[in-house]
Write a protein that holds these residues in place. Structure first.
Motif, PDB file in Angstrom:
ATOM      1  N   LEU A 199      -1.962   9.557   5.540  1.00 44.95           N
ATOM      2  CA  LEU A 199      -1.936   8.213   4.973  1.00 44.95           C
ATOM      3  C   LEU A 199      -0.521   7.619   4.958  1.00 44.95           C
ATOM      4  N   LEU A 200       0.398   8.319   4.302  1.00 45.86           N
ATOM      5  CA  LEU A 200       1.745   7.770   4.149  1.00 45.86           C
ATOM      6  C   LEU A 200       2.513   7.739   5.466  1.00 45.86           C
ATOM      7  N   ALA A 201       2.472   8.829   6.224  1.00 43.59           N
ATOM      8  CA  ALA A 201       3.211   8.886   7.498  1.00 43.59           C
ATOM      9  C   ALA A 201       2.759   7.792   8.469  1.00 43.59           C
ATOM     10  N   PRO A 242       0.810  -1.222   0.000  1.00 44.62           N
ATOM     11  CA  PRO A 242       0.000   0.000   0.000  1.00 44.62           C
ATOM     12  C   PRO A 242       0.843   1.272   0.000  1.00 44.62           C
ATOM     13  N   ILE A 243       2.043   1.216   0.581  1.00 47.13           N
ATOM     14  CA  ILE A 243       2.933   2.382   0.550  1.00 47.13           C
ATOM     15  C   ILE A 243       3.347   2.682  -0.884  1.00 47.13           C
ATOM     16  N   GLY A 244       3.760   1.653  -1.608  1.00 48.91           N
ATOM     17  CA  GLY A 244       4.135   1.823  -3.014  1.00 48.91           C
ATOM     18  C   GLY A 244       2.952   2.287  -3.848  1.00 48.91           C
ATOM     19  N   PHE A 245       1.781   1.718  -3.595  1.00 48.73           N
ATOM     20  CA  PHE A 245       0.556   2.106  -4.305  1.00 48.73           C
ATOM     21  C   PHE A 245       0.248   3.576  -4.058  1.00 48.73           C
ATOM     22  N   LEU A 246       0.382   4.009  -2.805  1.00 48.00           N
ATOM     23  CA  LEU A 246       0.069   5.388  -2.434  1.00 48.00           C
ATOM     24  C   LEU A 246       1.058   6.376  -3.045  1.00 48.00           C
ATOM     25  N   ILE A 247       2.342   6.041  -2.988  1.00 46.52           N
ATOM     26  CA  ILE A 247       3.371   6.919  -3.560  1.00 46.52           C
ATOM     27  C   ILE A 247       3.143   7.089  -5.064  1.00 46.52           C
ATOM     28  N   TYR A 248       2.868   5.986  -5.750  1.00 48.11           N
ATOM     29  CA  TYR A 248       2.610   6.045  -7.188  1.00 48.11           C
ATOM     30  C   TYR A 248       1.382   6.902  -7.480  1.00 48.11           C
ATOM     31  N   TYR A 249       0.317   6.732  -6.680  1.00 52.10           N
ATOM     32  CA  TYR A 249      -0.932   7.456  -6.916  1.00 52.10           C
ATOM     33  C   TYR A 249      -0.746   8.958  -6.713  1.00 52.10           C
ATOM     34  N   VAL A 250      -0.024   9.316  -5.646  1.00 56.06           N
ATOM     35  CA  VAL A 250       0.224  10.733  -5.367  1.00 56.06           C
ATOM     36  C   VAL A 250       1.053  11.355  -6.483  1.00 56.06           C
ATOM     37  N   TYR A 251       2.105  10.664  -6.903  1.00 55.99           N
ATOM     38  CA  TYR A 251       2.991  11.185  -7.948  1.00 55.99           C
ATOM     39  C   TYR A 251       2.273  11.295  -9.290  1.00 55.99           C
ATOM     40  N   GLU A 252       1.451  10.298  -9.597  1.00 56.31           N
ATOM     41  CA  GLU A 252       0.818  10.236 -10.911  1.00 56.31           C
ATOM     42  C   GLU A 252      -0.389  11.162 -11.039  1.00 56.31           C
ATOM     43  N   ALA A 290      -7.403   4.005  11.335  1.00 56.41           N
ATOM     44  CA  ALA A 290      -7.396   5.446  11.064  1.00 56.41           C
ATOM     45  C   ALA A 290      -6.970   5.720   9.625  1.00 56.41           C
ATOM     46  N   VAL A 291      -5.982   4.972   9.126  1.00 58.54           N
ATOM     47  CA  VAL A 291      -5.544   5.115   7.735  1.00 58.54           C
ATOM     48  C   VAL A 291      -6.698   4.788   6.787  1.00 58.54           C
ATOM     49  N   LEU A 292      -7.409   3.707   7.107  1.00 61.66           N
ATOM     50  CA  LEU A 292      -8.551   3.314   6.289  1.00 61.66           C
ATOM     51  C   LEU A 292      -9.623   4.404   6.307  1.00 61.66           C
ATOM     52  N   PHE A 293      -9.859   4.971   7.481  1.00 62.08           N
ATOM     53  CA  PHE A 293     -10.864   6.031   7.620  1.00 62.08           C
ATOM     54  C   PHE A 293     -10.487   7.261   6.799  1.00 62.08           C
ATOM     55  N   PHE A 294      -9.252   7.753   6.970  1.00 64.58           N
ATOM     56  CA  PHE A 294      -8.836   8.963   6.258  1.00 64.58           C
ATOM     57  C   PHE A 294      -8.688   8.701   4.752  1.00 64.58           C
ATOM     58  N   GLY A 295      -8.346   7.470   4.397  1.00 64.31           N
ATOM     59  CA  GLY A 295      -8.266   7.131   2.982  1.00 64.31           C
ATOM     60  C   GLY A 295      -9.625   7.222   2.319  1.00 64.31           C
ATOM     61  N   LEU A 296     -10.628   6.603   2.940  1.00 65.08           N
ATOM     62  CA  LEU A 296     -11.970   6.628   2.364  1.00 65.08           C
ATOM     63  C   LEU A 296     -12.617   8.004   2.509  1.00 65.08           C
ATOM     64  N   LEU A 297     -12.268   8.748   3.572  1.00 64.30           N
ATOM     65  CA  LEU A 297     -12.801  10.098   3.756  1.00 64.30           C
ATOM     66  C   LEU A 297     -12.367  11.024   2.624  1.00 64.30           C
ATOM     67  N   SER A 298     -11.198  10.752   2.070  1.00 60.90           N
ATOM     68  CA  SER A 298     -10.685  11.612   0.999  1.00 60.90           C
ATOM     69  C   SER A 298     -11.539  11.544  -0.263  1.00 60.90           C
ATOM     70  N   ILE A 299     -12.420  10.536  -0.361  1.00 60.92           N
ATOM     71  CA  ILE A 299     -13.348  10.476  -1.495  1.00 60.92           C
ATOM     72  C   ILE A 299     -14.159  11.768  -1.586  1.00 60.92           C
ATOM     73  N   GLY A 300     -14.596  12.248  -0.425  1.00 60.77           N
ATOM     74  CA  GLY A 300     -15.407  13.462  -0.395  1.00 60.77           C
ATOM     75  C   GLY A 300     -14.616  14.726  -0.646  1.00 60.77           C
ATOM     76  N   LEU A 301     -13.287  14.617  -0.658  1.00 54.56           N
ATOM     77  CA  LEU A 301     -12.434  15.791  -0.864  1.00 54.56           C
ATOM     78  C   LEU A 301     -11.962  15.927  -2.302  1.00 54.56           C
ATOM     79  N   LEU A 302     -12.204  14.904  -3.116  1.00 55.21           N
ATOM     80  CA  LEU A 302     -11.725  14.940  -4.502  1.00 55.21           C
ATOM     81  C   LEU A 302     -12.290  16.116  -5.299  1.00 55.21           C
ATOM     82  N   GLN A 303     -13.524  16.511  -4.955  1.00 59.62           N
ATOM     83  CA  GLN A 303     -14.146  17.631  -5.672  1.00 59.62           C
ATOM     84  C   GLN A 303     -13.347  18.917  -5.503  1.00 59.62           C
TER      85      GLN A 303
END
Length: 304
Positions: free
Chosen positions: A258-260, A232-242, A287-300
Motif C-alpha cells: 500500500l504505502l510503497a 491517503p499516505i498520511g491516512f495510511l501512516i497514521y492508521y498503521v502507527y495507531e 492495485a493499491v485499491l485492490f490490496f487495500g480492500l483485500l486486507s479486510i479479509g486478513l484482519l481476522q
C-alpha cells in the motif's frame, strides 16, 4: 455477445462482489458480530450492487463514444458491435434489476427506506455521464463516493439492523473499520479518476468535456495530484502507527503493498506527461485499491 460481456467490465464487477463477500465472511463472521442477512439475502444484495454498477459502465460507454474512439478505439463497443438502442435497453434492464433487488433486500432487513441508496446510486451514475462530465471534479468525486460507499453499504444492510444495546460496542467498532476502509477507497479512487482524465485528455477535449487537466493543463494537474496523494499516505501512516504497529505481518503488508506503491506514485506523477505513464499509474492505483480492500479479509489473522 462477447461485446456485451466486455461492456459491463466483468473484472471490476468481480472485484466489487469479492470485496462485499470479504467483508461478510472475512470480517463479520470471524469476529462473531450480529448480522441480519443469510447467504441468500446477502447474495441478493451483492447482485443488486453489481447490477447497478454494471448499468453505470453501460451508460458511461454510451455517452463516451466520441471520446473513447480517440482514447481507446479498441475498447469502444457502442456503435461498433452494439447499437446505441441495445445499449440503452441494457442500461435500463440492469438498473431495474439493481433497484428492484435493492428494494427486496431493504424490505428483507426491515428498512424499506434503504432502497433509496440504489435509486440514488443509479440516478447519480446516469447524471454523472449525462451532465456532470461537463463539470470539473464533480463527476470524479461522485464516482469515488459511490466506490467508497460500498463497504459502508454492507454495514448498513448487515450490521445496522442487528444492533442491540448489548452488542452496540462491538457493532460500532466493526462499523468504524468499514468507515476507515471507505475513506481510503474514496481517496485512492479519486486520485485514479483524475489520473484517467490525464490519460484521456485528448479524447475528452475533442468531446467537449471540462476535466481538471483540460482546465489546468497536465503540469498543474500533476501538482494537484501530488498534493492529493499526500492525503491517503498520511491516512495510511497514521492508521498503521495507531492500530497495526504491534503486528509485524500487518505492517509489512501495509508498507509493501500500500504505502510503497503510493510513494512510487508520488515520485512519478510529478514528471508524468505521456499517455503510457498515466496508464501505468492508473493501474498502480487500482492495485493499491485492490490490496487495500483485500486486507479486510486478513484482519481476522491480525487482530484475533
Amino acid at each position: 455477445m462477447l461485446d456485451y460481456f466486455k461492456l459491463i467490465r466483468p473484472g471490476n464487477l468481480l472485484f466489487i462482489a469479492l470485496t462485499m463477500y470479504l467483508i461478510k465472511y472475512g470480517l463479520f463472521e470471524p469476529f462473531d458480530v450480529a448480522i441480519t442477512l443469510n447467504l441468500f439475502g446477502f447474495s441478493m444484495l451483492v447482485l443488486a450492487v453489481v447490477s447497478v454498477a454494471a448499468s453505470g459502465y453501460v451508460i458511461n460507454d454510451i455517452f463516451d463514444v466520441e471520446a473513447d474512439q480517440k482514447n481507446k478505439p479498441s475498447k469502444t463497443y457502442i456503435k461498433t458491435g452494439i447499437s446505441e438502442r441495445s445499449a440503452y435497453r441494457m442500461f435500463f434492464v440492469l438498473s431495474i434489476i439493481g433497484v428492484g433487488l435493492g428494494f427486496y433486500v431493504s424490505n428483507m432487513v426491515g428498512v424499506p427506506g434503504f432502497s433509496a441508496f440504489f435509486i440514488f446510486g443509479s440516478a447519480i451514475l446516469y447524471l454523472y455521464n449525462s451532465q456532470f462530465q461537463q463539470s470539473i471534479l464533480i463527476g470524479n468525486i461522485l464516482v469515488s463516493l459511490i466506490v467508497g460507499l460500498i463497504p459502508i453499504g454492507v454495514g448498513l444492510y448487515d450490521l445496522l439492523p442487528a444492533i442491540t444495546p448489548q452488542n452496540q460496542p462491538t457493532q460500532s467498532t466493526i462499523f468504524s473499520i468499514l468507515i476507515d476502509y471507505s475513506i481510503f477507497a474514496f481517496l485512492v479512487n479519486l486520485l485514479r479518476e483524475i489520473v484517467k482524465d490525464q490519460e484521456d485528455i485528448d479524447g475528452d477535449y475533442n468531446a467537449g468535456y471540462k476535466t481538471l487537466p483540460i482546465a489546468l493543463g497536465k503540469k498543474r494537474t500533476n501538482q494537484v495530484l501530488f498534493l492529493l496523494g499526500l492525503v491517503p499516505i498520511g491516512f495510511l501512516i497514521y492508521y498503521v502507527y495507531e492500530y497495526l504497529f504491534g503486528n509485524t505481518a500487518a505492517v509489512v503488508y501495509a508498507l509493501f503493498l500500500l504505502l510503497a506503491p503510493l510513494l512510487f506514485f508520488q515520485v512519478n506523477i510529478w514528471t508524468a506527461s505521456k499517455k503510457s505513464e498515466y496508464s501505468r499509474l492508473s493501474k498502480l492505483l487500482k492495485a493499491v485499491l485492490f490490496f487495500g480492500l483485500l486486507s479486510i479479509g486478513l484482519l481476522q489473522f491480525i487482530i484475533l
